[in-house]
Design a protein around this motif. Structure first.
Motif, PDB file in Angstrom:
ATOM      1  N   LEU A   7       0.722  -1.207   0.150  1.00 50.32           N
ATOM      2  CA  LEU A   7      -0.010  -0.045   0.152  1.00 50.32           C
ATOM      3  C   LEU A   7       0.954   1.163   0.032  1.00 50.32           C
ATOM      4  O   LEU A   7       1.604   1.506   0.994  1.00 50.32           O
ATOM      5  CB  LEU A   7      -0.742  -0.026   1.250  1.00 50.32           C
ATOM      6  N   LYS A   9       0.754   5.321   0.500  1.00 51.16           N
ATOM      7  CA  LYS A   9      -0.026   6.356   0.524  1.00 51.16           C
ATOM      8  C   LYS A   9       0.546   7.715   0.239  1.00 51.16           C
ATOM      9  O   LYS A   9       1.710   7.889  -0.164  1.00 51.16           O
ATOM     10  CB  LYS A   9      -0.048   6.551   2.256  1.00 51.16           C
ATOM     11  N   ARG A  29      -1.782  -0.830  -5.231  1.00 56.90           N
ATOM     12  CA  ARG A  29      -2.724  -0.355  -4.128  1.00 56.90           C
ATOM     13  C   ARG A  29      -2.158   1.103  -3.466  1.00 56.90           C
ATOM     14  O   ARG A  29      -1.072   1.281  -3.088  1.00 56.90           O
ATOM     15  CB  ARG A  29      -2.988  -1.379  -3.237  1.00 56.90           C
ATOM     16  N   ILE A  30      -3.035   2.117  -3.907  1.00 53.66           N
ATOM     17  CA  ILE A  30      -2.741   3.302  -3.720  1.00 53.66           C
ATOM     18  C   ILE A  30      -3.779   4.078  -2.787  1.00 53.66           C
ATOM     19  O   ILE A  30      -5.006   4.115  -3.157  1.00 53.66           O
ATOM     20  CB  ILE A  30      -2.385   4.304  -4.789  1.00 53.66           C
ATOM     21  N   GLU A  31      -3.329   4.565  -1.616  1.00 52.75           N
ATOM     22  CA  GLU A  31      -4.357   5.223  -0.722  1.00 52.75           C
ATOM     23  C   GLU A  31      -4.242   6.772  -1.123  1.00 52.75           C
ATOM     24  O   GLU A  31      -3.146   7.233  -0.884  1.00 52.75           O
ATOM     25  CB  GLU A  31      -4.237   4.909   0.458  1.00 52.75           C
ATOM     26  N   VAL A  32      -5.464   7.355  -1.241  1.00 59.02           N
ATOM     27  CA  VAL A  32      -5.252   8.919  -1.452  1.00 59.02           C
ATOM     28  C   VAL A  32      -6.538   9.486  -0.502  1.00 59.02           C
ATOM     29  O   VAL A  32      -7.616   8.977  -0.525  1.00 59.02           O
ATOM     30  CB  VAL A  32      -5.571   9.438  -2.940  1.00 59.02           C
ATOM     31  N   GLU A  82     -13.234   2.072  -2.675  1.00 61.32           N
ATOM     32  CA  GLU A  82     -12.089   1.280  -3.521  1.00 61.32           C
ATOM     33  C   GLU A  82     -12.364   1.598  -5.039  1.00 61.32           C
ATOM     34  O   GLU A  82     -13.258   1.105  -5.649  1.00 61.32           O
ATOM     35  CB  GLU A  82     -11.818   0.100  -3.006  1.00 61.32           C
ATOM     36  N   SER A  95      -5.594  -0.340  -7.517  1.00 62.70           N
ATOM     37  CA  SER A  95      -6.823  -0.202  -6.704  1.00 62.70           C
ATOM     38  C   SER A  95      -6.565   1.131  -6.147  1.00 62.70           C
ATOM     39  O   SER A  95      -5.302   1.361  -5.415  1.00 62.70           O
ATOM     40  CB  SER A  95      -6.911  -1.273  -5.628  1.00 62.70           C
ATOM     41  N   LEU A  96      -7.137   1.980  -6.574  1.00 58.62           N
ATOM     42  CA  LEU A  96      -7.212   3.674  -5.836  1.00 58.62           C
ATOM     43  C   LEU A  96      -8.006   3.503  -4.701  1.00 58.62           C
ATOM     44  O   LEU A  96      -9.163   3.283  -4.809  1.00 58.62           O
ATOM     45  CB  LEU A  96      -7.473   4.578  -6.849  1.00 58.62           C
ATOM     46  N   VAL A  97      -7.751   3.547  -3.520  1.00 56.23           N
ATOM     47  CA  VAL A  97      -8.406   3.774  -2.194  1.00 56.23           C
ATOM     48  C   VAL A  97      -8.508   5.051  -1.884  1.00 56.23           C
ATOM     49  O   VAL A  97      -7.610   5.782  -1.408  1.00 56.23           O
ATOM     50  CB  VAL A  97      -7.773   2.882  -1.227  1.00 56.23           C
ATOM     51  N   VAL A  98      -9.981   5.535  -1.907  1.00 55.09           N
ATOM     52  CA  VAL A  98     -10.005   7.111  -1.506  1.00 55.09           C
ATOM     53  C   VAL A  98     -10.678   7.009  -0.075  1.00 55.09           C
ATOM     54  O   VAL A  98     -11.797   6.564   0.091  1.00 55.09           O
ATOM     55  CB  VAL A  98     -10.734   7.787  -2.717  1.00 55.09           C
ATOM     56  N   ARG A  99      -9.901   7.629   0.540  1.00 48.46           N
ATOM     57  CA  ARG A  99     -10.352   7.896   2.117  1.00 48.46           C
ATOM     58  C   ARG A  99     -10.858   9.169   2.408  1.00 48.46           C
ATOM     59  O   ARG A  99     -10.175  10.054   2.163  1.00 48.46           O
ATOM     60  CB  ARG A  99      -9.448   7.334   2.983  1.00 48.46           C
TER      61      ARG A  99
END
Ligand code: CU
Length: 101
Positions: A7, A9, A29-32, A82, A95-99
């Motif tokens: 992951l 970030k 897998r990238i969290e933005v 996601e 996968s782009l994880v948008v939080r």
């Protein structure tokens, strides 16, 4: 054993580099953060046609990636959750994880 994709970030306004090679995006897998402009810097090393496009269906983005030269995609992720991104044949997958902040 199942390996979780690494992951990555987002850190501030720094571009996030994604290597496109051997059928995988690295990181995959990238969290933005939600609602903040993000720049994804694709570095395509795979010259095969399979790696040609990157598509973010949920954000209506479809781009042709040049080989061997960074290509930036900048947008504001405005949908939490996601979101898959793929090549045009859906072999490369990320996968782009948008939080929410
Ligand atoms: Cu492909």
């Amino acid at each position: 054993m199942v390996l979780e994709p690494k992951l990555q970030k987002a850190a501030g306004s720094e571009p996030i580099e994604i290597i496109v090679d051997d059928g995988v995006y690295t990181p995959a897998r990238i969290e933005v953060p939600l609602g903040e402009r993000v720049t994804l810097r694709f570095i395509r090393k795979d010259a095969s046609p399979c790696a040609e496009k990157v598509i973010f269906d949920d954000f209506n983005i479809s781009s042709d990636l040049p080989v061997g030269r960074p290509y930036d995609i900048s947008f504001v992720p405005d949908k939490p959750g996601e979101h898959e991104f793929t090549c045009q044949m859906r072999m490369y997958r990320g996968s782009l994880v948008v939080r929410a902040a």
